[in-house]
Scaffold this active site. Structure first.
Site, PDB file in Angstrom:
ATOM      1  N   TYR A 169       0.832  -1.203   0.000  1.00 47.06           N
ATOM      2  CA  TYR A 169       0.000   0.000   0.000  1.00 47.06           C
ATOM      3  C   TYR A 169       0.870   1.258   0.000  1.00 47.06           C
ATOM      4  O   TYR A 169       0.573   2.249   0.662  1.00 47.06           O
ATOM      5  CB  TYR A 169      -0.959   0.010   1.194  1.00 47.06           C
ATOM      6  CG  TYR A 169      -2.150  -0.897   1.000  1.00 47.06           C
ATOM      7  CD1 TYR A 169      -3.390  -0.386   0.678  1.00 47.06           C
ATOM      8  CD2 TYR A 169      -2.019  -2.279   1.113  1.00 47.06           C
ATOM      9  CE1 TYR A 169      -4.489  -1.227   0.473  1.00 47.06           C
ATOM     10  CE2 TYR A 169      -3.098  -3.133   0.909  1.00 47.06           C
ATOM     11  CZ  TYR A 169      -4.322  -2.600   0.591  1.00 47.06           C
ATOM     12  OH  TYR A 169      -5.396  -3.427   0.394  1.00 47.06           O
ATOM     13  N   HIS A 187     -16.615  -3.486  -4.537  1.00 47.69           N
ATOM     14  CA  HIS A 187     -15.986  -3.938  -5.792  1.00 47.69           C
ATOM     15  C   HIS A 187     -16.867  -4.878  -6.605  1.00 47.69           C
ATOM     16  O   HIS A 187     -16.364  -5.782  -7.288  1.00 47.69           O
ATOM     17  CB  HIS A 187     -14.631  -4.594  -5.500  1.00 47.69           C
ATOM     18  CG  HIS A 187     -13.674  -3.694  -4.784  1.00 47.69           C
ATOM     19  ND1 HIS A 187     -13.250  -2.503  -5.317  1.00 47.69           N
ATOM     20  CD2 HIS A 187     -13.066  -3.817  -3.562  1.00 47.69           C
ATOM     21  CE1 HIS A 187     -12.416  -1.913  -4.461  1.00 47.69           C
ATOM     22  NE2 HIS A 187     -12.292  -2.691  -3.394  1.00 47.69           N
ATOM     23  N   HIS A 218      -8.578  -8.066  -2.774  1.00 48.04           N
ATOM     24  CA  HIS A 218      -9.268  -6.846  -3.214  1.00 48.04           C
ATOM     25  C   HIS A 218     -10.417  -6.446  -2.293  1.00 48.04           C
ATOM     26  O   HIS A 218     -10.459  -5.304  -1.831  1.00 48.04           O
ATOM     27  CB  HIS A 218      -9.763  -7.023  -4.650  1.00 48.04           C
ATOM     28  CG  HIS A 218     -10.035  -5.744  -5.373  1.00 48.04           C
ATOM     29  ND1 HIS A 218      -9.225  -4.628  -5.262  1.00 48.04           N
ATOM     30  CD2 HIS A 218     -11.030  -5.390  -6.238  1.00 48.04           C
ATOM     31  CE1 HIS A 218      -9.690  -3.664  -6.027  1.00 48.04           C
ATOM     32  NE2 HIS A 218     -10.789  -4.094  -6.613  1.00 48.04           N
TER      33      HIS A 218
END
Length: 434
Positions: free
Chosen positions: A175, A298, A325
């Site tokens: 990240y 998502h 994800h």
């Protein structure tokens, strides 16, 4: 100067990033901060290892000294190195950041299921690694979307307590999101585990780091985390395959072209045609964006890749698919084409490694018929391949002791399930003509 660099990177990142979906994330988690550690410029840092073909391992580390050699000394006794390997090095620049010298050195041939002691660059601390076994049983630790928070540290501490041979990570590592020093702190954070067991990773959206007109995507990821793509006939570090004991593992790229005219699609067909289910009776696949997802986060992002590649995996008899994800955990029944199918793969979303964006708490109600277990908690999974026909999967919530299994299931390989009555010739026809 550092503040100016951060401000410039943020502006460029926002300008070059397209945000998808309308999902509103929970408040961010506390990010870990690492004190400055004064090491000599040639001191090896951020050491991690990965599999690099049959009986070989790639050792990766970084030094600040550009003249430091890319050598690894190793042997089976502490302090006694019976072999030495010379590797290669690279470095990259990103906006105003310049990386250290990134070393990649392949060692081997190595004995199976054996502890080796090694030293990088001719100096520094002695480290040790253990090679995977060549036969069942074999155990994988699985955790995606790690990041660098207190939850990440909790996940790594839990994984450190389990007995595993290889770590599988379906995307979103550091990240860093264009702040390149976060790649350095991530390497420091994971070194205790990643230097002792091979870490096999694929990319997620947070590895893109593309800045329009200035920086190409995946430069940092490809420079730092070199995987065995060339060894598996791939032309891209974003997708590759490897074998461990009796398991063939395919790492696909959710962010590399995947339509039927793409290089990744052609490579996947060729790789599946080479799989010998007598030698590797288990077929496991990892990529970042889930195809089966009952969380509201998502939704639909994996539909195009699913339409293109799921028929190939179904024809080949894939047993398990791991994705990330979505920052939660979910396990499905065997599925294909959007519904339960006894000859399809079990899909497991495990994007709950500890990222700073928080958990995805909102699920569709009622759950689809193919969803077996779902929960928005941080954790990791363990996959033990007991033999050629049976595997045991367990998911461990960070809030519990490592020994507590929050979800568990025995899985039978499709190779012994009767699904192969379609026949190997039919499978080859589908793979060669699709």
């Amino acid at each position: 100067m550092k503040i100016l660099l951060h401000l410039l990177t943020v502006i460029l990142f926002i300008a070059g990033t397209v945000f998808a979906g309308d999902y509103v994330r929970p408040p961010p988690r506390k990010t870990l901060h690492f004190p400055w550690d004064p090491k000599s410029s040639s001191q090896p840092q951020q050491v991690h290892i990965s599999l690099a073909g049959d009986k070989h391992m790639r050792v990766t580390w970084i030094t600040n000294d550009g003249s430091s050699p890319s050598i690894v000394e190793y042997g089976t006794s502490p302090g006694k190195y019976s072999a030495i390997s010379q590797g290669e090095s690279t470095k990259y620049s990103y906006v105003l950041y310049s990386s250290g010298k990134i070393h990649h050195t392949v060692i081997g041939p190595l004995q199976d299921n054996t502890t080796y002691f090694y030293r990088c660059g001719g100096e520094g601390l002695e480290l040790q690694l253990k090679t995977p076994p060549s036969k069942f049983p074999v155990t994988f630790a699985v955790a995606g979307d790690l990041g660098q928070t207190g939850w990440t540290k909790s996940t790594l501490d839990h994984i450190d307590q389990c007995k595993y041979n290889v770590h599988l990570l379906p995307g979103d590592l550091s990240y860093a999101d264009c702040f390149q020093h976060r790649w350095d702190s991530f390497g420091q954070l994971v070194q205790p585990l990643a230097s002792s067991r091979p870490w096999m990773v694929t990319q997620g959206n947070h590895e893109k780091e593309r800045i329009l007109f200035l920086e190409d995507g995946f430069v940092s990821y490809n420079s730092r985390w070199k995987m065995p793509f060339a060894e598996s006939g791939s032309t891209s570090n974003l997708y590759y395959s490897f074998d461990v004991a009796g398991v063939h593992i395919i790492m696909l790229g959710s962010y590399a072209p995947y339509d039927e005219h793409s290089d990744q699609y052609s490579w996947l067909k060729a790789d599946l045609l080479k799989v010998d289910r007598k030698r590797t009776p288990w077929l496991v696949v990892l990529f970042h964006v889930p195809w089966y997802n009952s969380n509201r986060a998502h939704q639909g992002e994996g539909d195009d890749m699913m339409a293109s590649m799921e028929p190939l995996l179904y024809a080949a008899g894939a047993d398990l698919v791991f994705t990330g994800h979505v920052h939660a955990y979910e396990r499905t029944k065997r599925v294909y084409n959007g519904k339960s199918d006894p000859c399809g793969a079990v899909h497991i979303t495990i994007g709950d490694g500890g990222n700073r964006e928080g958990l995805a708490h909102r699920y569709k109600q009622p759950p689809p018929e193919w969803s077996v277990f779902r929960e928005a908690s941080f954790g990791h999974g363990e996959l033990k391949m007991v033999n050629s026909t049976h595997a045991f999967w367990s998911w461990h919530r960070n809030d519990d002791d490592e020994s507590v299994r929050s979800d568990q299931v025995w899985i039978t390989s499709l190779i012994g399930s009767g699904c192969n009555t379609r026949g190997s010739h039919e499978m080859r026809r589908i793979l060669m003509t699709s």
